[in-house]
Design a protein around this motif. Structure first.
Motif, PDB file in Angstrom:
ATOM      1  N   PRO A   1       0.820  -1.219   0.000  1.00  0.00           N
ATOM      2  CA  PRO A   1       0.000   0.000   0.000  1.00  0.00           C
ATOM      3  C   PRO A   1       0.853   1.267   0.000  1.00  0.00           C
ATOM      4  CG  PRO A   1      -0.809  -1.579   1.612  1.00  0.00           C
ATOM      5  CD  PRO A   1       0.508  -2.106   1.132  1.00  0.00           C
ATOM      6  N   VAL A   2       0.318   2.304  -0.620  1.00  0.00           N
ATOM      7  CA  VAL A   2       0.981   3.608  -0.651  1.00  0.00           C
ATOM      8  C   VAL A   2       0.360   4.498   0.421  1.00  0.00           C
ATOM      9  CG1 VAL A   2       1.427   5.681  -2.025  1.00  0.00           C
ATOM     10  CG2 VAL A   2       1.489   3.424  -3.105  1.00  0.00           C
ATOM     11  N   ILE A   3       1.199   5.159   1.209  1.00  0.00           N
ATOM     12  CA  ILE A   3       0.720   6.087   2.236  1.00  0.00           C
ATOM     13  C   ILE A   3       1.404   7.435   2.027  1.00  0.00           C
ATOM     14  CG2 ILE A   3       0.291   4.244   3.901  1.00  0.00           C
ATOM     15  CD1 ILE A   3       2.888   5.029   5.311  1.00  0.00           C
TER      16      ILE A   3
ATOM     17  N   LEU B   1       2.281  -6.472   7.798  1.00  0.00           N
ATOM     18  CA  LEU B   1       0.957  -7.043   7.542  1.00  0.00           C
ATOM     19  C   LEU B   1       0.831  -7.465   6.081  1.00  0.00           C
ATOM     20  CD1 LEU B   1      -1.325  -4.601   9.566  1.00  0.00           C
ATOM     21  CD2 LEU B   1      -1.012  -7.041  10.017  1.00  0.00           C
ATOM     22  N   PHE B   2       1.276  -6.601   5.183  1.00  0.00           N
ATOM     23  CA  PHE B   2       1.176  -6.907   3.756  1.00  0.00           C
ATOM     24  C   PHE B   2       2.061  -8.097   3.387  1.00  0.00           C
ATOM     25  CE2 PHE B   2       2.169  -6.339  -0.757  1.00  0.00           C
ATOM     26  CZ  PHE B   2       0.898  -6.183  -1.280  1.00  0.00           C
ATOM     27  N   MET B   3       3.288  -8.106   3.927  1.00  0.00           N
ATOM     28  CA  MET B   3       4.210  -9.204   3.630  1.00  0.00           C
ATOM     29  C   MET B   3       3.662 -10.533   4.149  1.00  0.00           C
ATOM     30  SD  MET B   3       8.209  -9.687   4.728  1.00  0.00           S
ATOM     31  CE  MET B   3       7.785  -9.801   6.475  1.00  0.00           C
ATOM     32  N   ASN B   4       3.116 -10.525   5.369  1.00  0.00           N
ATOM     33  CA  ASN B   4       2.569 -11.759   5.927  1.00  0.00           C
ATOM     34  C   ASN B   4       1.318 -12.209   5.186  1.00  0.00           C
ATOM     35  OD1 ASN B   4       3.972 -12.842   8.517  1.00  0.00           O
ATOM     36  ND2 ASN B   4       4.078 -10.620   8.711  1.00  0.00           N
ATOM     37  N   MET B   5       0.550 -11.257   4.665  1.00  0.00           N
ATOM     38  CA  MET B   5      -0.603 -11.617   3.856  1.00  0.00           C
ATOM     39  C   MET B   5      -0.140 -12.326   2.579  1.00  0.00           C
ATOM     40  SD  MET B   5      -3.727  -9.196   2.561  1.00  0.00           S
ATOM     41  CE  MET B   5      -2.657  -8.164   1.565  1.00  0.00           C
ATOM     42  N   GLN B   6       0.929 -11.825   1.981  1.00  0.00           N
ATOM     43  CA  GLN B   6       1.447 -12.433   0.757  1.00  0.00           C
ATOM     44  C   GLN B   6       2.012 -13.829   1.008  1.00  0.00           C
ATOM     45  OE1 GLN B   6       4.151  -9.392  -0.919  1.00  0.00           O
ATOM     46  NE2 GLN B   6       2.677  -9.235  -2.573  1.00  0.00           N
ATOM     47  N   THR B   7       2.787 -13.985   2.080  1.00  0.00           N
ATOM     48  CA  THR B   7       3.384 -15.297   2.345  1.00  0.00           C
ATOM     49  C   THR B   7       2.316 -16.332   2.671  1.00  0.00           C
ATOM     50  OG1 THR B   7       3.773 -14.654   4.654  1.00  0.00           O
ATOM     51  CG2 THR B   7       5.589 -14.361   3.120  1.00  0.00           C
ATOM     52  N   ASN B   8       1.278 -15.925   3.397  1.00  0.00           N
ATOM     53  CA  ASN B   8       0.195 -16.861   3.695  1.00  0.00           C
ATOM     54  C   ASN B   8      -0.626 -17.181   2.454  1.00  0.00           C
ATOM     55  OD1 ASN B   8      -0.404 -17.657   6.746  1.00  0.00           O
ATOM     56  ND2 ASN B   8       0.586 -15.657   6.734  1.00  0.00           N
TER      57      ASN B   8
ATOM     58  N   ASP C   1      -8.348   1.777   5.451  1.00  0.00           N
ATOM     59  CA  ASP C   1      -8.623   2.151   4.059  1.00  0.00           C
ATOM     60  C   ASP C   1      -7.402   1.954   3.170  1.00  0.00           C
ATOM     61  OD1 ASP C   1     -11.302   2.889   4.505  1.00  0.00           O
ATOM     62  OD2 ASP C   1     -10.673   4.850   5.250  1.00  0.00           O
ATOM     63  N   LEU C   2      -6.649   0.902   3.473  1.00  0.00           N
ATOM     64  CA  LEU C   2      -5.474   0.563   2.675  1.00  0.00           C
ATOM     65  C   LEU C   2      -5.804  -0.633   1.799  1.00  0.00           C
ATOM     66  CD1 LEU C   2      -2.767   0.838   5.471  1.00  0.00           C
ATOM     67  CD2 LEU C   2      -3.121   2.444   3.586  1.00  0.00           C
ATOM     68  N   PRO C   3      -5.370  -0.606   0.550  1.00  0.00           N
ATOM     69  CA  PRO C   3      -5.662  -1.737  -0.337  1.00  0.00           C
ATOM     70  C   PRO C   3      -4.905  -2.978   0.099  1.00  0.00           C
ATOM     71  CG  PRO C   3      -4.121  -0.244  -1.386  1.00  0.00           C
ATOM     72  CD  PRO C   3      -4.575   0.435  -0.114  1.00  0.00           C
ATOM     73  N   GLY C   4      -5.557  -4.121   0.016  1.00  0.00           N
ATOM     74  CA  GLY C   4      -4.909  -5.385   0.346  1.00  0.00           C
ATOM     75  C   GLY C   4      -5.179  -6.390  -0.741  1.00  0.00           C
ATOM     76  N   SER C   5      -4.154  -7.056  -1.164  1.00  0.00           N
ATOM     77  CA  SER C   5      -4.308  -8.061  -2.212  1.00  0.00           C
ATOM     78  C   SER C   5      -3.488  -9.276  -1.850  1.00  0.00           C
ATOM     79  CB  SER C   5      -3.840  -7.514  -3.564  1.00  0.00           C
ATOM     80  OG  SER C   5      -3.759  -8.545  -4.519  1.00  0.00           O
ATOM     81  N   GLU C   6      -4.059 -10.468  -2.027  1.00  0.00           N
ATOM     82  CA  GLU C   6      -3.314 -11.692  -1.732  1.00  0.00           C
ATOM     83  C   GLU C   6      -2.123 -11.829  -2.662  1.00  0.00           C
ATOM     84  OE1 GLU C   6      -5.348 -15.331  -1.532  1.00  0.00           O
ATOM     85  OE2 GLU C   6      -7.041 -14.565  -0.416  1.00  0.00           O
ATOM     86  N   CYS C   7      -2.190 -11.285  -3.794  1.00  0.00           N
ATOM     87  CA  CYS C   7      -1.268 -11.408  -4.930  1.00  0.00           C
ATOM     88  C   CYS C   7      -2.106 -11.946  -6.063  1.00  0.00           C
ATOM     89  CB  CYS C   7      -0.091 -12.345  -4.706  1.00  0.00           C
ATOM     90  SG  CYS C   7       1.057 -11.818  -3.456  1.00  0.00           S
ATOM     91  N   GLY C   8      -2.401 -11.115  -7.018  1.00  0.00           N
ATOM     92  CA  GLY C   8      -3.279 -11.523  -8.094  1.00  0.00           C
ATOM     93  C   GLY C   8      -2.780 -12.712  -8.883  1.00  0.00           C
ATOM     94  N   MET C   9      -1.447 -12.932  -8.866  1.00  0.00           N
ATOM     95  CA  MET C   9      -0.900 -14.005  -9.681  1.00  0.00           C
ATOM     96  C   MET C   9      -0.950 -15.354  -8.990  1.00  0.00           C
ATOM     97  SD  MET C   9       1.425 -12.808  -7.573  1.00  0.00           S
ATOM     98  CE  MET C   9       1.664 -11.245  -8.363  1.00  0.00           C
ATOM     99  N   ILE C  10      -1.338 -15.388  -7.721  1.00  0.00           N
ATOM    100  CA  ILE C  10      -1.328 -16.654  -7.001  1.00  0.00           C
ATOM    101  C   ILE C  10      -2.613 -17.399  -7.299  1.00  0.00           C
ATOM    102  CG2 ILE C  10      -1.284 -17.732  -4.734  1.00  0.00           C
ATOM    103  CD1 ILE C  10       0.587 -15.689  -3.798  1.00  0.00           C
ATOM    104  N   THR C  11      -2.591 -18.151  -8.354  1.00  0.00           N
ATOM    105  CA  THR C  11      -3.744 -18.951  -8.746  1.00  0.00           C
ATOM    106  C   THR C  11      -3.264 -20.324  -9.158  1.00  0.00           C
ATOM    107  OG1 THR C  11      -3.569 -18.101 -11.011  1.00  0.00           O
ATOM    108  CG2 THR C  11      -5.092 -16.976  -9.533  1.00  0.00           C
TER     109      THR C  11
END
Length: 247
Positions: free
Chosen positions: A149-151, A184-191, A236-246
């Motif tokens: 996220p950008v702040i 938080l973002f990094m842990n969301m991605q690793t999970n 109000d920060l964007p969160g994404s699992e990683c769009g490429m993780i499919t």
């Protein structure tokens, strides 16, 4: 007067060698499977490079073990991978896997002294940085990289004046710090990566107990992803699992 002083391996160095050996042997297996399924030629080149580097690391560690008359760790082998298994992951997922594994390698700065072990660690860290950048740049070029996220940049300096700041999410809430957002973002991605891996492996596991274990792991990873995402959403920060993780 010359002295021939040979320092024995320390506990930290032995642990580091074993850790690198397991990581490298696992990477060889994963890259072998990925190489059977990848379609993008550029990504294939990176996967081949990573596999060769990990094979070289295994050889260096085995050399140290033999010179020290130490047991060679039992790592992952060709018996642990089935290259003929169905395609479970996208090319972009393979890139993200490489990127995140190299991030973990970079973060694991070992406490070693001997030059031969130091050389193995330095080589691993340098290659991890290079491979991470290749994977990241390729994802960016393909429009498949999930940025943190950008702040707004801070305009002034604030100091922590009360211990209640350390309570973080308990009691009276305060805005997340940049470091907290990053973690938080990094842990969301690793999970999210772990969730996708376990979803894929659960589809092809032959042992019912293993399948059950993987499904449980997938559910735990999903729970953590949602927790981290919700904390970012509250700010109000964007969160994404990683769009490429499919899969």
């Amino acid at each position: 007067m010359e002295t021939n002083h040979h320092s024995p391996l320390t506990a930290s160095e032995i642990g580091t060698l074993w850790g690198f050996y397991l990581k490298s042997s696992l990477s060889v297996c994963v890259m072998t499977y990925f190489l059977e399924k990848v379609e993008d030629t550029g990504i294939r080149d990176l996967l081949q490079l990573v596999r060769k580097q990990e094979q070289d690391t295994l050889a260096m560690i085995e050399d140290v073990c033999q010179r020290e008359q130490m047991a060679i760790p039992v790592g992952f082998t060709e018996e642990d991978v089935d290259p003929s298994a169905p395609r479970l992951f996208s090319d972009a997922f393979m890139l993200e896997y490489v990127r995140q594994v190299e991030v973990a390698t970079i973060a694991a700065i070992p406490n070693v002294t001997r030059s031969d072990v130091t050389n193995i660690c330095q080589s691993g860290l340098q290659l991890a940085m290079k491979n991470h950048d290749i994977a990241k740049d390729t994802l960016v070029a393909k429009g498949q990289y999930s940025r943190p996220p950008v702040i707004p940049a801070p305009k002034q300096i604030d100091f922590v004046e009360k211990q209640k700041f350390l309570r973080g999410f308990l009691g009276e809430k305060r805005p997340l710090s940049a470091v907290e957002i990053s973690h938080l973002f990094m842990n969301m991605q690793t999970n999210a990566l772990g969730k996708a891996l376990m979803m894929g492996f659960a589809q092809v596991a032959k042992d019912a107990k293993v399948t059950k274990y993987l499904v449980r792991g997938k559910e735990i990873a999903h729970k953590h992803v949602e927790i981290f995402r919700s904390l970012l959403a509250e700010e109000d920060l964007p969160g994404s699992e990683c769009g490429m993780i499919t899969s």
